[in-house]
Design an enzyme around this catalytic site. Structure first.
Site, PDB file in Angstrom:
ATOM      1  N   ASP A 139     -26.708 -20.898  20.570  1.00 55.11           N
ATOM      2  CA  ASP A 139     -27.956 -21.596  20.871  1.00 55.11           C
ATOM      3  C   ASP A 139     -28.128 -22.706  19.853  1.00 55.11           C
ATOM      4  O   ASP A 139     -27.830 -22.545  18.676  1.00 55.11           O
ATOM      5  CB  ASP A 139     -29.157 -20.656  20.948  1.00 55.11           C
ATOM      6  CG  ASP A 139     -29.477 -19.956  19.627  1.00 55.11           C
ATOM      7  OD1 ASP A 139     -28.585 -19.850  18.755  1.00 55.11           O
ATOM      8  OD2 ASP A 139     -30.623 -19.502  19.481  1.00 55.11           O
ATOM      9  N   TYR A 183      -5.730   8.959   2.552  1.00 54.28           N
ATOM     10  CA  TYR A 183      -5.703   9.507   3.911  1.00 54.28           C
ATOM     11  C   TYR A 183      -4.459  10.366   4.084  1.00 54.28           C
ATOM     12  O   TYR A 183      -3.476  10.233   3.337  1.00 54.28           O
ATOM     13  CB  TYR A 183      -5.800   8.410   4.973  1.00 54.28           C
ATOM     14  CG  TYR A 183      -4.627   7.461   5.026  1.00 54.28           C
ATOM     15  CD1 TYR A 183      -3.466   7.790   5.718  1.00 54.28           C
ATOM     16  CD2 TYR A 183      -4.684   6.216   4.403  1.00 54.28           C
ATOM     17  CE1 TYR A 183      -2.386   6.918   5.779  1.00 54.28           C
ATOM     18  CE2 TYR A 183      -3.610   5.331   4.463  1.00 54.28           C
ATOM     19  CZ  TYR A 183      -2.469   5.696   5.146  1.00 54.28           C
ATOM     20  OH  TYR A 183      -1.396   4.846   5.193  1.00 54.28           O
ATOM     21  N   HIS A 204       0.867  -1.177   0.000  1.00 58.74           N
ATOM     22  CA  HIS A 204       0.000   0.000   0.000  1.00 58.74           C
ATOM     23  C   HIS A 204       0.904   1.226   0.000  1.00 58.74           C
ATOM     24  O   HIS A 204       1.923   1.256   0.677  1.00 58.74           O
ATOM     25  CB  HIS A 204      -0.899  -0.117   1.236  1.00 58.74           C
ATOM     26  CG  HIS A 204      -1.248   1.130   1.932  1.00 58.74           C
ATOM     27  ND1 HIS A 204      -2.102   2.041   1.404  1.00 58.74           N
ATOM     28  CD2 HIS A 204      -0.890   1.608   3.142  1.00 58.74           C
ATOM     29  CE1 HIS A 204      -2.247   3.030   2.266  1.00 58.74           C
ATOM     30  NE2 HIS A 204      -1.518   2.797   3.314  1.00 58.74           N
TER      31      HIS A 204
END
Ligand code: FAD
Ligand code: THG
Length: 821
Positions: free
Chosen positions: A555, A266, A235
């Site tokens: 469950d 960013y 990256h």
């Protein structure tokens, strides 16, 4: 003599732990383990300390805490809290400059409102702000390009290497050892357990080994025979030259860390320069087996193994985008850049936990700096106490099915995660590749009926069938906003109605099935779960798996098919893992999902459909509710369970995969005269919420006990001992409850994870929600303080407060007249 014996040293407490890797994760884990009294900790690192050359060594350290995952946000909150209390030579390890996410499109701005909702749900302070406020916070941006932003004042910058050093020092102070330039080359094992770690400088005996090797995880995994499904990708990260606009800056950073997701970018400050990261480029996969460890001699201290040469051609379009957002960059240039490597998993979540196939071998992989302290704390609690405080099932390494661990899958999905990292993703957004991966035997028929498939656990799952569109023509449904209309159709409403009024076939094949057999099977399951299983063959029981603290692990439905033979309807792969781990000799637990299939036949006409196909008595008297029979339907041998997650009369019919299509066709043909339809998950989810049936992993997890989750009816404290019983006895009255809500406006819809306000204050969050077509309102379940039915609350949906009222449950058929008939 082993290297360890040679080292000698003070008496250390706890089992012998060896951690592979001294990046941010390894250092944090050593700190968290030693803080809990496990001080016999050795950290082996191939590179030189304190900057060994992994991803941590040059992570720019942006910490945005808001995520759709409550677990990741909790991890990040702890990282901020912890780093905020650490310093190295007076320099704090966290700089709370705040965070700012920008919107340049209406869709992104709407999504920022949704993210603000997520933040509120998970306890992060933030607000959506105007373009003018964005400009105030970040003077370099072109205000006219921006529609607004999401500002989180308590996010900020982690100083990754200092934070690693500070945690390392603290762990060392408690007795941990950090050995640099020790390359791990093998994992020793005996009898299904780890026994030691082999390095180029000797062998280290160990009771527990944790791979915190970052993107080298698959390499360490191979040494242990454990799949580590992560894909390293490079990256781009670049720094500008000094910018006139930042001239005179003295602090390392003073403005919020910045995200420009619409362009996959960013930003952060480096004093008078900008650091810019880009996810806009093509995925750049890296083979972890081909990346050598740190070689100072060759690298000259500069090129670390996780830092690859900058590829200018990938950067060019992003640089244009940067200059459009920040016109001041037009006169400047990039001074340096690199392609930095880190880990991506098939679902973007970390890999934590102990391997099923090798006891004592743990993973703490694919963790960002942002989540590092929280993830390390969870793993330390898991190792020391047997479970993390926080629900981490989304990170549990056992979550991947066999078909989700192939190198091809991990590569394709990893690349996709990279591409999507900043995309606006709908909660039902399916993966695009590889599809189809798993299909039920009914797949061909589903395609013929125009199924709208979404994907879950690798399975193609019909959400509705276009063939049913004519049934929806005369329905009067409220309109939907664009977001809630995605992956939704009014046809689902028609399918729900047909299930309540006639009969529908549901593909239940992806429902996990386990077979538990052996002379000790009954005693084993009885001791593992909460309900009474000591019933004659033919009984089906709804029961819970708890952990030792009374938290709900799952469950289950348990069908006793023979004296020593049980079929268990389960939830996640973790159930198999948990049962296998605890099974005594002589009890076999097997996942039979793949070789079998299941169709649910539900609705008031279900009996009229099925009875003529079998010689067995399917009357209420002959085949009672929560009973099982092994019989034949037409030519097909089936196991029939009389139960229904949608709250209607009917059966789950199971058979082997080879006979599945025949079973479907038999039911389809016989159903013609009853107007049978195929129905999908969209209707299914609506119907089960009207009925108040919980979905494990969404509505309840191991953070909740059965009483607060509303499944206390499945607990028999007087049945004898079972896992979690003692803890349940000690639990006080619930202070929170999984609470049914009905939205007041019949046209309003929420989807899940929205914050709920009581008296105007955030008080909890929605777990699952769906429009209840029978009740004519959206049903939302939410974790909230105990509130009386009738209490008014509000749910925030894209920044708007929607009125809702606490309801009595179940909302539909409280007398069970539809099922017990
Ligand atoms: P690493 O730091 O890679 O540590 C693993 C260690 O294991 C290495 O030191 C390695 O030498 C050692 N090791 C491996 N194999 C062996 C062996 N056989 N024997 C001994 N030791 C071994 N994250 C954020 O949160 N925010 C950001 O802004 C951010 N930006 C990033 C930007 C770039 C360019 C990159 C590359 C990453 C970024 N990340 C960011 C991600 C982050 O850096 C990583 O996720 C994180 O540092 C991983 O930490 P780790 O401890 O797991 O791995
Ligand atoms: N079918 C089967 N097994 C399953 C599920 C299923 N296991 C996992 C998951 N789904 C379990 N969830 C439920 C939730 C509710 C019910 C069944 C499975 C259910 N409950 C009734 C009720 O609450 O009124 C009956 C409870 C009782 O009588 O004890 O039917 O879908 N095979």
């Amino acid at each position: 003599m082993s290297a360890r014996d040679a080292a000698g040293g003070a008496a250390a407490a706890g089992p012998r732990v060896v951690i592979v890797g001294a990046g941010i994760v390894g250092c944090a884990l050593a700190d968290e383990l030693t803080a809990r009294g496990w001080t016999d900790v050795t950290v082996l690192e191939q590179g030189p300390l304190p900057a060994p050359g992994g991803s941590t060594s040059h992570a720019p350290g942006l910490v945005f805490r808001t995520s759709p995952s409550r677990t990741l946000t909790a991890f990040a909150r702890y990282t901020v809290e912890k780093f905020g209390s650490l310093d190295v030579d007076g320099v704090p390890c966290f700089d709370p400059v705040g965070g700012l996410e920008l919107a340049t499109t209406p869709a992104r701005l709407a999504d920022l409102h949704r993210r603000a909702g997520l933040a509120a749900s998970w306890g992060v302070h933030g607000e959506v702000v105007s373009a003018a406020r964005c400009k105030e916070l970040w003077p370099l941006i072109d205000e006219s390009a921006v529609l607004g932003g999401f500002h989180t004042p308590d996010d900020g910058l982690a100083r990754a290497l200092p934070a690693a050093r500070a945690q390392l020092a603290r762990a060392e102070g408690r007795g941990a050892r950090f050995l640099e330039r020790h390359t791990v080359t093998g994992i020793e094992r005996a009898g299904g357990r780890v026994t030691g770690v082999v390095t180029d400088r000797g062998v280290f005996p160990a009771d527990h080994v944790v791979s915190a090797a970052g993107f080298w995880g698959p390499v360490i995994g191979r040494m242990a025979g454990v799949d580590v499904p992560l894909q390293p990708l490079a990256h781009q990260y670049a720094r500008t030259e000094p910018l006139p606009g930042l001239a005179g800056a003295t602090a390392e950073a003073s403005r919020p860390i910045l995200r420009f997701q619409d362009r996959d970018l960013y930003f952060r400050e480096h004093t008078d320069r900008l650091g810019i990261g880009s996810y806009a480029h093509r995925p750049l996969p890296v083979d972890p087996f081909a990346v050598p460890g740190y070689d100072e001699a060759r690298a000259g201290g500069l090129r670390m193994p996780s830092s690859l040469p900058f590829t200018e051609e990938d950067w060019a379009p992003s640089w244009e985008d940067c200059r459009r957002l920040m016109p001041a960059l037009r006169g400047s240039a990039i001074e340096e850049g690199f392609n930095g490597v880190f880990s991506f998993t098939p679902d973007g979540m970390p890999l934590l936990g102990e391997a099923r196939t090798l006891r004592g071998f743990w993973l703490a992989e694919a963790v960002w700096v942002t989540h590092s302290a929280g993830a390390a704390r969870a793993v330390a609690e898991w190792m020391v106490d047997g479970r993390p405080e926080l629900d981490v099932h989304e990170c549990d390494l056992t979550r991947f099915e066999d078909a989700q661990r192939s190198p091809a899958y991990v590569r394709d999905r990893g690349a996709q995660q990279f591409v999507e990292v900043y995309d606006v993703l709908h909660p039902l957004q399916p993966m695009e590749q590889p599809r189809p991966l798993r299909v039920s035997p009914f797949h061909a028929r589903q395609q013929e009926l125009g199924a709208y498939f979404l994907e879950g656990g690798g399975w193609e799952r019909p959400h509705w069938y276009e063939a049913n569109a004519p049934l929806a023509a005369d329905l009067d449904l409220p309109g939907r906003d664009a977001w809630s209309a995605l992956h939704w159709s009014p046809v689902a409403a028609a399918e729900a109605r047909m299930t309540r009024e006639r009969v529908a076939l549901y593909d239940m094949t992806p429902l996990r099935r386990l077979e538990v057999t052996g002379p000790g099977a009954l005693g084993f399951l009885h001791g593992m779960t909460t309900n009474n299983l000591r019933k004659k063959p033919g009984a089906v029981t709804y029961t819970l798996l708890l952990d030792r603290t009374g938290g709900i692990r799952s469950d289950l439905t348990v069908a006793r098919l023979g004296p020593d033979r049980f079929q268990v309807g389960a939830n996640s792969p973790a159930d198999l893992d948990w049962l296998v781990r605890h099974a005594p000799d002589g009890v076999t637990v097997r996942d039979i999902t793949s070789g079998t299939c299941c169709v649910g036949v539900w609705g008031p006409l279900a009996r009229a459909l099925v009875q003529p196909l079998t010689r067995d008595d399917f009357s209420h008297e002959g085949f009672g509710y929560f009973r099982a029979k092994e019989t034949y339907v037409g030519h097909v041998p089936v196991t029939a369970l009389r139960l229904s997650y949608v709250g209607e009369l009917g059966w789950e019919l199971y058979t082997s995969a080879d006979l599945g299509l025949r079973l479907w066709d038999t039911l389809w043909e016989a159903g013609a005269e009853h107007g049978v339809i195929a129905a999908g998950r969209s209707a299914f989810n609506s119907l089960r919420l009207e009925k108040g049936y919980r979905a494990w992993g969404v509505d309840m997890t191991d953070e909740h006990d059965p009483y607060e989750a509303g499944v206390g009816f499945a607990v028999r404290l007087d049945k004898g001992d079972f896992v979690g019983r003692e803890a349940l006895r000690l639990r006080g009255a619930p202070r929170r409850r999984l609470t049914p809500l009905l939205l007041d406006d019949p046209g309003a819809v929420v989807l899940g994870k929205e914050p709920v306000y009581v008296d105007g204050v955030p008080a909890g969050y929605v777990t699952s929600a769906a429009y209840g077509y029978t009740v004519g309102r959206c049903v939302a379940y939410a974790w909230l303080p105990v509130l009386a039915a009738g209490t008014g609350v509000s749910v925030e949906y894209f920044g708007e407060k929607v009125g809702a009222t606490v309801a009595d449950e179940p909302l539909f058929d409280p007398t069970m007249s539809r099922i017990r008939c």
